[in-house]
Scaffold this active site. Structure first.
Site, PDB file in Angstrom:
ATOM      1  N   ASN A 162      -2.959  12.975  -4.179  1.00 63.46           N
ATOM      2  CA  ASN A 162      -4.137  13.420  -4.925  1.00 63.46           C
ATOM      3  C   ASN A 162      -4.629  14.774  -4.437  1.00 63.46           C
ATOM      4  OD1 ASN A 162      -4.386  11.291  -6.721  1.00 63.46           O
ATOM      5  ND2 ASN A 162      -5.683  10.104  -5.362  1.00 63.46           N
ATOM      6  N   GLU A 189      -4.696   2.306  -4.394  1.00 63.57           N
ATOM      7  CA  GLU A 189      -3.237   2.415  -4.272  1.00 63.57           C
ATOM      8  C   GLU A 189      -2.620   1.148  -3.691  1.00 63.57           C
ATOM      9  OE1 GLU A 189      -4.826   4.149  -0.394  1.00 63.57           O
ATOM     10  OE2 GLU A 189      -5.451   4.156  -2.468  1.00 63.57           O
ATOM     11  N   HIS A 214      -5.325  14.555  -9.236  1.00 60.42           N
ATOM     12  CA  HIS A 214      -5.483  13.142  -9.593  1.00 60.42           C
ATOM     13  C   HIS A 214      -4.563  12.709 -10.733  1.00 60.42           C
ATOM     14  CE1 HIS A 214      -8.686  12.061  -6.830  1.00 60.42           C
ATOM     15  NE2 HIS A 214      -9.113  13.299  -6.990  1.00 60.42           N
ATOM     16  N   ASP A 226       0.846  -1.188   0.000  1.00 60.68           N
ATOM     17  CA  ASP A 226       0.000   0.000   0.000  1.00 60.68           C
ATOM     18  C   ASP A 226       0.885   1.243   0.000  1.00 60.68           C
ATOM     19  OD1 ASP A 226      -2.915   0.982   0.473  1.00 60.68           O
ATOM     20  OD2 ASP A 226      -1.723   2.104   1.930  1.00 60.68           O
ATOM     21  N   ASP A 261      -2.178   9.497 -10.656  1.00 57.45           N
ATOM     22  CA  ASP A 261      -2.050   8.474 -11.702  1.00 57.45           C
ATOM     23  C   ASP A 261      -0.585   8.244 -12.059  1.00 57.45           C
ATOM     24  OD1 ASP A 261      -4.784   8.220 -11.760  1.00 57.45           O
ATOM     25  OD2 ASP A 261      -5.049   9.219 -13.704  1.00 57.45           O
TER      26      ASP A 261
END
Length: 171
Positions: A49, A84, A54, A41, A58
């Site tokens: 973000n 994630e 965002h 994680d 990405d």
């Protein structure tokens, strides 16, 4: 040829190019005792973000996926599990090698800033070795170990103890 392309599309995460959750389940069904699962994680991903947008998130996911893939053996399988979170399936590993791979992943991810958002990210990893054929509990044990890694300060690996085992657990 079209069928092969469709199969690849249905089993690959568009953003990262890693296997998706469907492919993870297919690969997991082929695991044997002594194989392992890592649940990875990205620490504090929401901050990326929230502060950079965002699109930066990405890019971060793509870079983390590439860094994970870059330290694995050809026989290992990496997947984007969702959001994630990533999974890695390792064939025929002992505890020592499992922890070495986890450390390589952790170091590779945090080795430098992610281009674009210019942020350095870390990962927490939960690891479990399968104790039986189709050990359905391995992912759950890895998830509990991941939670423990987060509780202990993040940016670390915790190894799950097999069900019923006693004694200390690394991490």
């Amino acid at each position: 040829m079209l069928r092969g392309e469709l199969e690849k599309l249905s089993s690959t995460d568009d953003l990262t190019g890693l296997g998706n959750r469907r492919q993870f389940e297919q690969h997991r069904a082929q695991l044997e005792p002594g194989d392992a699962v890592l649940l990875i994680d990205i620490d504090h991903f929401k901050r990326v973000n929230d502060t950079s947008g965002h699109a930066a998130g990405d890019v971060t996911l793509q870079v983390v996926a590439a860094r994970i893939r870059g330290v694995l053996r050809r026989s290992d399988r990496a997947h984007r599990h969702g959001g994630e979170e990533f999974t890695v399936l390792l064939r025929g590993v002992g505890e020592t090698f499992l922890l070495e791979v986890s450390e390589r992943i952790r170091q590779a991810v945090s080795a430098g800033p992610v281009p674009g958002p210019d942020v350095t990210v870390t990962v927490s990893i939960g690891a479990a070795i399968l104790t039986g054929v189709n050990d359905a509990g391995a992912l759950e044990r890895a998830d509990r170990a991941l939670y423990r890694a987060k509780q202990q300060g993040r940016d670390r690996t915790c190894l799950a103890r097999p069900e019923g085992a006693a004694g200390p657990v690394p991490g």
